[in-house]
Enzyme design. Structure first.
Site: not given
Ligand SMILES: NC(=O)c1ccc[n+]([C@@H]2O[C@H](COP(=O)([O-])OP(=O)(O)OC[C@H]3O[C@@H](n4cnc5c(N)ncnc54)[C@H](OP(=O)(O)O)[C@@H]3O)[C@@H](O)[C@H]2O)c1
Length: 296
Positions: A7-8, A10, A94, A175, A193, A245, A257
């Site tokens: 899941g690469p 962000a 999260n 969290k 926020n 998010s 989520e």
């Molecule tokens: N971004 C932040 O600043 C931040 C900070 C703290 C915590 N978080 C938490 O970290 C988690 C990830 O957040 P994020 O912001 O990184 O989200 P994101 O950018 O949407 O990353 C999630 C990734 O998972 C991929 N994915 C979904 N289903 C998959 C599967 N079956 N196989 C392989 N890859 C798959 C998505 O692909 P697609 O793009 O194709 O959908 C996307 O690339 C969340 O729980 C978020 O709340 C985020």
């Protein structure tokens, strides 16, 4: 270490990039099946990592799972037949409630949970912006996971600060409390926020935090209403200009989520016979919004 990031997006791209730069052998497992994937962080040098490399998955010492909470088990499932039983599975997202179903589908792998406060924005498929330096806490979920404290050094060396927390559930609950307070309201009202500081929202926010603190206490997490309120308002002020998010997910019509944030809280409230009407109302509102996209 041999590391695969599942899941690469962000957060996953930030960790994949940092772990690669720290000298680890990193490959990716994204939803799309291209053989390579490029990652650039801010205006740094772009790196190209292998994607869907089955031999790398079979040799993985660490599977870092950075998909969002609702996707965790379905994303891991197809990889299981390739994972060796000592491969550490590390969940970083999260919300709560994914560890138990994940432990059930694994075949005795060490399971470790993490929570991070880094801020990352995905500008495009390959470019991410590291908008806020944060900290990461991790800790073991099962007996084998609890023996993986060495991961603290591995991850800290790649992207500080990282600390091992023997009581990771407590960190996850704190969290979760912040997410329950900030995410649904900013998503429903489509506000930043910082706008939660307005008097219009203060009573509802207080009721939400009050219910969360009761559930946390029933779960054996030491906290007080005053401490929790102080923490929530600190985060609101420190991230005043940010969009949560869930605000983003609702804006872009992506499933949020909520089931793993407020939904998890309501599940635990029910188990302890605690009434949580304010959180339940927020949960219903988010569900109604998500449902409206399906019926339109
Ligand atoms: N971004 C932040 O600043 C931040 C900070 C703290 C915590 N978080 C938490 O970290 C988690 C990830 O957040 P994020 O912001 O990184 O989200 P994101 O950018 O949407 O990353 C999630 C990734 O998972 C991929 N994915 C979904 N289903 C998959 C599967 N079956 N196989 C392989 N890859 C798959 C998505 O692909 P697609 O793009 O194709 O959908 C996307 O690339 C969340 O729980 C978020 O709340 C985020």
């Amino acid at each position: 270490m041999n590391i695969v990031v599942l899941g690469p997006g962000a957060i996953g791209s930030l960790w994949a990039h940092s772990l690669h730069c720290a000298g680890h052998s990193v490959s990716l497992w994204s939803r799309s099946d291209g053989h390579t994937h490029t990652i650039q962080v801010d205006d740094g040098r772009a790196i190209v990592l292998a994607n869907h490399d089955t031999p790398a998955l079979e040799q993985a010492d660490l599977l870092l799972v950075t998909v969002k909470a609702p996707q965790v088990t379905q994303a891991i499932q197809p990889l299981l037949k390739h994972l060796h039983s000592e491969c550490i599975v590390l969940l970083m997202h999260n919300g709560m409630g994914t560890a138990e179903p994940t432990s059930k589908i694994l075949t005795g792998n060490p399971l470790v949970l993490a929570t991070t406060t880094h801020g990352v924005y995905r500008q495009s498929d390959s470019l991410i912006l590291h908008t806020g330096l944060g900290t990461t806490q991790l800790g073991g979920y099962n007996a084998k996971g609890k023996q993986c404290q060495f991961l603290e050094d591995v991850l800290h060396h790649a992207l500080p600060n990282v600390s091992w927390n023997p009581n990771i559930q407590e960190a996850l609950w704190h969290k979760l409390a912040i997410n329950c307070a900030i995410n649904p309201m900013t998503a429903i009202h489509q506000i930043t926020n910082g706008e939660l500081n307005s008097n219009n929202y203060s009573k509802e926010l207080d009721r939400v935090i009050n219910e969360v603190s009761q559930v946390m206490n029933a779960e054996g997490i030491t906290t007080s209403l005053a401490t929790l309120k102080e923490t929530v308002y600190k985060v609101i002020n420190a991230t005043a200009k940010n969009h949560s998010s869930m605000q983003q997910d609702i804006f872009y019509h992506r499933t949020s989520e909520i089931d793993f944030i407020t939904g998890y809280l309501l599940e635990r409230a029910k188990a302890h016979n605690i009434a949580a009407p304010s959180n339940a109302a927020l949960y219903e509102q988010i569900k109604r919004i998500e449902q409206s996209w399906k019926s339109s």
